[in-house]
Design a protein around this motif. Structure first.
Motif, PDB file in Angstrom:
ATOM      1  N   VAL A 228     -14.208   2.491   2.405  1.00  0.00           N
ATOM      2  CA  VAL A 228     -14.055   1.062   2.130  1.00  0.00           C
ATOM      3  C   VAL A 228     -13.334   0.366   3.280  1.00  0.00           C
ATOM      4  N   GLY A 229     -12.298   1.005   3.807  1.00  0.00           N
ATOM      5  CA  GLY A 229     -11.581   0.418   4.937  1.00  0.00           C
ATOM      6  C   GLY A 229     -12.465   0.250   6.157  1.00  0.00           C
TER       7      GLY A 229
ATOM      8  N   ASN B  50     -19.804  -1.978   0.957  1.00  0.00           N
ATOM      9  CA  ASN B  50     -18.412  -1.967   0.521  1.00  0.00           C
ATOM     10  C   ASN B  50     -18.272  -2.433  -0.927  1.00  0.00           C
TER      11      ASN B  50
ATOM     12  N   SER C  37      -6.963   0.432   1.556  1.00  0.00           N
ATOM     13  CA  SER C  37      -8.105   0.684   2.449  1.00  0.00           C
ATOM     14  C   SER C  37      -7.835   0.158   3.855  1.00  0.00           C
TER      15      SER C  37
ATOM     16  N   ASN D  24     -12.955   7.797  -0.470  1.00  0.00           N
ATOM     17  CA  ASN D  24     -13.654   6.544  -0.749  1.00  0.00           C
ATOM     18  C   ASN D  24     -12.915   5.337  -0.187  1.00  0.00           C
ATOM     19  N   LEU D  25     -11.592   5.356  -0.224  1.00  0.00           N
ATOM     20  CA  LEU D  25     -10.811   4.249   0.325  1.00  0.00           C
ATOM     21  C   LEU D  25     -10.936   4.170   1.844  1.00  0.00           C
ATOM     22  N   LEU D  26     -11.047   5.317   2.487  1.00  0.00           N
ATOM     23  CA  LEU D  26     -11.271   5.326   3.932  1.00  0.00           C
ATOM     24  C   LEU D  26     -12.620   4.699   4.267  1.00  0.00           C
TER      25      LEU D  26
ATOM     26  N   ILE E  68      -6.945  -1.640  -3.885  1.00  0.00           N
ATOM     27  CA  ILE E  68      -8.058  -1.187  -3.042  1.00  0.00           C
ATOM     28  C   ILE E  68      -7.997  -1.870  -1.678  1.00  0.00           C
TER      29      ILE E  68
ATOM     30  N   SER F 166       0.799  -1.229   0.000  1.00  0.00           N
ATOM     31  CA  SER F 166       0.000   0.000   0.000  1.00  0.00           C
ATOM     32  C   SER F 166       0.831   1.277   0.000  1.00  0.00           C
TER      33      SER F 166
END
Length: 298
Positions: A77-78, A173, A193, A73-75, A189, A59
């Protein structure tokens, strides 16, 4: 030559399918073992820490290439794809058997359909609806099973709602990944994430729990921590990467069939560990799996 390549890909796909079913189906017994020493919050946080630290090499090089929209958006998703479900599953298994938790988890594909229809303008078909109804009946039956038969609504085990909420998070998700991340590869991703929620897990684990004390002073803590590490590294990080590889050599529809094998593995582990399933449980399990199959098939 082409036929040989197709045969080789088919063999790889089936191999990946059974390995993934074994890994993800074993997650629930590993959570159970972790809870013998640690609290649900400690199990959930350490699971994320193990996965996040393992994925750092993948990452970190990619972080500087992201724009603000991707970071946001990745936050999300995480949080909904890893962080929150890790805590919910651990909390649920304080009052649910590992085998039944694995069965409830099979509802995830149907939550993908529901969330997609409600918030992402995807269509919900008659087949989806029939599958949802059958699976919902199965869930209700599982919630009402007692030693003497089926109880009333007052006998429902509310801890199953934690699993269903986790499935709802997974559904959100997967829809975010489908509609908001066309430009990023699935492995990126997953890695980024989880790395983004790693600081939250670390702060919670060492500042808000007794994890540090238990790992030093409680008997069996190192073994339990090792099993949770396996859960995070193998059951979360490596399994998601393996799933993405399987999608490439097979099809998304074939890959989604792992959903039907996970409960079987979870039930086998539960029975080996001395958990008891009644006739009513088997009826409910059958309804859930049939409903998911009907609602998810093409």
């Amino acid at each position: 030559m082409t036929r040989d390549i197709l045969a080789e890909n088919a063999l790889k796909a089936w191999g990946f399918l059974f390995v993934l079913a074994l890994i993800w189906g074993s997650s629930f017994i590993l959570i159970k073992r972790g809870l013998e020493v640690f609290s649900p919050g400690e199990v959930g946080a350490f699971r994320i820490v193990a996965a996040g630290v393992f994925l750092l090499p993948l990452s970190l090089p990619r972080l500087k290439t992201l724009n603000k929209r991707q970071v946001k958006n990745l936050l999300i998703v995480g949080l909904v794809g890893s962080f929150i479900p890790a805590f919910l599953f651990a909390k649920a298994q304080t009052q649910l058997s590992s085998s039944l938790t694995g069965v409830f988890n099979a509802m995830t594909p149907l939550f993908v359909v529901i969330i997609g229809a409600l918030f992402f303008n995807s269509t919900i078909t008659k087949r989806n609806t029939v599958g949802l109804v059958i699976a919902f009946i199965g869930v209700v039956l599982l919630l009402m099973v007692k030693d003497t038969g089926f109880g009333g609504f007052s006998d429902i085990n509310s801890y199953a709602l934690f699993v269903l909420l986790a499935c709802c998070c997974y559904g959100l998700n997967l829809n975010i990944i489908k509609y908001r991340f066309v430009e990023l590869k699935p492995v990126a991703i997953t890695a980024i994430s989880i790395t983004m929620v790693l600081p939250m897990a670390l702060i919670y684990l060492f500042a808000a729990t007794d994890f540090s004390f238990k790992i030093i002073h409680v008997e069996g803590a190192w073994v339990a921590a090792g099993l949770i590490s396996v859960l995070g590294i193998v059951g979360t990080a490596l399994a998601l990467i393996l799933f993405n590889v399987m999608v490439k050599v097979a099809t998304p529809v074939f890959a989604s069939s792992v959903t039907y094998l996970i409960p079987i593995v979870a039930i086998m582990w539960g029975l080996l560990d001395g958990e008891t399933l009644l006739i009513g449980h088997y009826i409910g399990i059958a309804a859930v799996i049939i409903g998911v199959w009907i609602g998810n098939r093409r």
